[in-house]
Design a protein around this motif. Sequence first.
Motif, PDB file in Angstrom:
ATOM      1  N   SER A  95      -2.302 -63.412 -96.686  1.00 25.38           N
ATOM      2  CA  SER A  95      -1.966 -62.926 -95.360  1.00 25.38           C
ATOM      3  C   SER A  95      -1.129 -63.962 -94.623  1.00 25.38           C
ATOM      4  N   ALA A  96      -0.422 -63.524 -93.586  1.00 27.68           N
ATOM      5  CA  ALA A  96       0.424 -64.434 -92.815  1.00 27.68           C
ATOM      6  C   ALA A  96       0.478 -64.007 -91.359  1.00 27.68           C
ATOM      7  N   ILE A  97       0.655 -65.002 -90.486  1.00 25.71           N
ATOM      8  CA  ILE A  97       0.819 -64.754 -89.060  1.00 25.71           C
ATOM      9  C   ILE A  97       1.967 -65.612 -88.530  1.00 25.71           C
ATOM     10  N   SER A  98       2.536 -65.206 -87.419  1.00 26.89           N
ATOM     11  CA  SER A  98       3.528 -66.001 -86.702  1.00 26.89           C
ATOM     12  C   SER A  98       3.093 -66.106 -85.247  1.00 26.89           C
ATOM     13  N   PHE A  99       3.360 -67.257 -84.635  1.00 26.88           N
ATOM     14  CA  PHE A  99       2.972 -67.477 -83.243  1.00 26.88           C
ATOM     15  C   PHE A  99       3.802 -68.622 -82.671  1.00 26.88           C
ATOM     16  N   THR A 100       3.804 -68.732 -81.368  1.00 25.03           N
ATOM     17  CA  THR A 100       4.515 -69.816 -80.707  1.00 25.03           C
ATOM     18  C   THR A 100       3.526 -70.870 -80.226  1.00 25.03           C
ATOM     19  N   VAL A 101       3.995 -72.104 -80.128  1.00 24.35           N
ATOM     20  CA  VAL A 101       3.191 -73.225 -79.655  1.00 24.35           C
ATOM     21  C   VAL A 101       3.713 -73.639 -78.283  1.00 24.35           C
TER      22      VAL A 101
ATOM     23  N   SER B  81      19.157 -69.144 -86.679  1.00 28.30           N
ATOM     24  CA  SER B  81      18.273 -68.405 -85.772  1.00 28.30           C
ATOM     25  C   SER B  81      16.836 -68.465 -86.282  1.00 28.30           C
ATOM     26  N   ARG B  82      15.921 -68.119 -85.412  1.00 25.86           N
ATOM     27  CA  ARG B  82      14.507 -68.200 -85.765  1.00 25.86           C
ATOM     28  C   ARG B  82      14.060 -66.973 -86.549  1.00 25.86           C
ATOM     29  N   ALA B  83      12.928 -67.126 -87.241  1.00 21.73           N
ATOM     30  CA  ALA B  83      12.415 -66.048 -88.073  1.00 21.73           C
ATOM     31  C   ALA B  83      10.917 -65.904 -87.862  1.00 21.73           C
ATOM     32  N   ALA B  84      10.409 -64.734 -88.188  1.00 25.91           N
ATOM     33  CA  ALA B  84       8.973 -64.467 -88.097  1.00 25.91           C
ATOM     34  C   ALA B  84       8.520 -63.716 -89.342  1.00 25.91           C
ATOM     35  N   HIS B  85       7.231 -63.834 -89.640  1.00 23.05           N
ATOM     36  CA  HIS B  85       6.648 -63.309 -90.878  1.00 23.05           C
ATOM     37  C   HIS B  85       5.246 -62.808 -90.546  1.00 23.05           C
ATOM     38  N   ALA B  86       4.908 -61.632 -91.015  1.00 22.32           N
ATOM     39  CA  ALA B  86       3.560 -61.088 -90.837  1.00 22.32           C
ATOM     40  C   ALA B  86       3.131 -60.438 -92.144  1.00 22.32           C
ATOM     41  N   GLU B  87       1.839 -60.535 -92.473  1.00 26.17           N
ATOM     42  CA  GLU B  87       1.377 -60.023 -93.772  1.00 26.17           C
ATOM     43  C   GLU B  87      -0.112 -59.704 -93.734  1.00 26.17           C
ATOM     44  N   HIS B  88      -0.470 -58.636 -94.430  1.00 26.96           N
ATOM     45  CA  HIS B  88      -1.869 -58.311 -94.714  1.00 26.96           C
ATOM     46  C   HIS B  88      -1.978 -57.814 -96.156  1.00 26.96           C
ATOM     47  N   SER B  89      -3.114 -58.058 -96.772  1.00 27.13           N
ATOM     48  CA  SER B  89      -3.460 -57.418 -98.039  1.00 27.13           C
ATOM     49  C   SER B  89      -4.146 -56.097 -97.698  1.00 27.13           C
ATOM     50  N   VAL B  90      -3.727 -55.033 -98.354  1.00 21.21           N
ATOM     51  CA  VAL B  90      -4.161 -53.680 -97.991  1.00 21.21           C
ATOM     52  C   VAL B  90      -4.560 -52.902 -99.247  1.00 21.21           C
TER      53      VAL B  90
END
Length: 255
Positions: free
Chosen positions: A112-118, A233-242
Motif C-alpha cells: 500500500s502507499a500514501i502521499s501527504f504534505t509536511v 513537477s511534483r508527483a503523488a502516489h496512492a495504493e491499496h491491495s484489494v
Amino acid sequence: MVELKTDTSIEAMREAGRVVGDALSAVREHAAVGVSLLELDEVAREVLREAGATSPFLGYRPSFAPAPFPAVICASVNDAIVHGIPTTYRLRDGDLVSIDTGAELGGWAGDSAISFTVGRARPEDVRLVETAERALAAGIGAAVVGNRIGDIAHAIGTVCREAGYGIPEGFGGHGIGRRMHEDPSVPNEGRPGRGMRLRHGMALAIEPMVIGGGGDGYHEAPDGWTLRTNDGSRAAHAEHSVAITEAGPRVLTAR
C-alpha cells in the motif's frame, strides 16, 4: 498465471494488510519537518518487527535494479514519483511525500502507499494528493466480478486526465498474494472492456501515480531506483491491495 485465493486466504491477506496499514499510519504520524527519511524507515521496521512480519521490499531486486533495495519503505519526495530510497534527507516545510511499503505475514503479502504534505501544504499539492486518492477509489470501484482489467485502468486514467495530470507510462498496479508482485499487471490508463476478466478470489494492488505538470515523462535517478518527473513537477502516489469478491471489492490494506 493468476492464482484465485480462497476466502480463508483472503482473510490471511487482510492480516498482512493490517500490518501495512499500521506501518503507513505510524510513518505518517512521525513525519514532520526535520525528520529524516531513514528515521521514517526505522518507524516502519519497528511496526513490522512487533507484528512478526517481514518486508518484501528489503532486498528486493528486479531485473532493472543495480542493487537490492536497502529499506522497508519507498520514500519519494516532491518530484520523485516512486521507488525513492530513504536517505539522511530531512523533511522540509511544504514537502510532498509518498510512502510505499509492504509486509509479509503467514505466507501472504500486502502492499500500500500514501502521499501527504509536511508542514504548510501548497493548495496545488493538496489537489494532487486528492486526485491520486480519487483515482484509487475509482479503480477500486471498478474492481468487481465480471469487469475487466481495462475497466480499472480506464477508471483511474479518466480521473487523472480530467484533472490535467500526467501518468507515468509503464508503471501501475499488479497482482498480489503469496508474493508482492504477481500477475496480472494493472495499468493506470486503458480502454474499458479490455483485458482479463475479474473473478472472485483475484487480489490486486491498485496504485495510481500522478504527475502535477501534466506531462508523462520521467527518468531514472542515478541511484538506479528513484523515478523523477522530467519537468521537475511534483508527483503523488496512492495504493491499496484489494480482493475481488462476489460481495464487491474488499480493501485489504485499509488503515
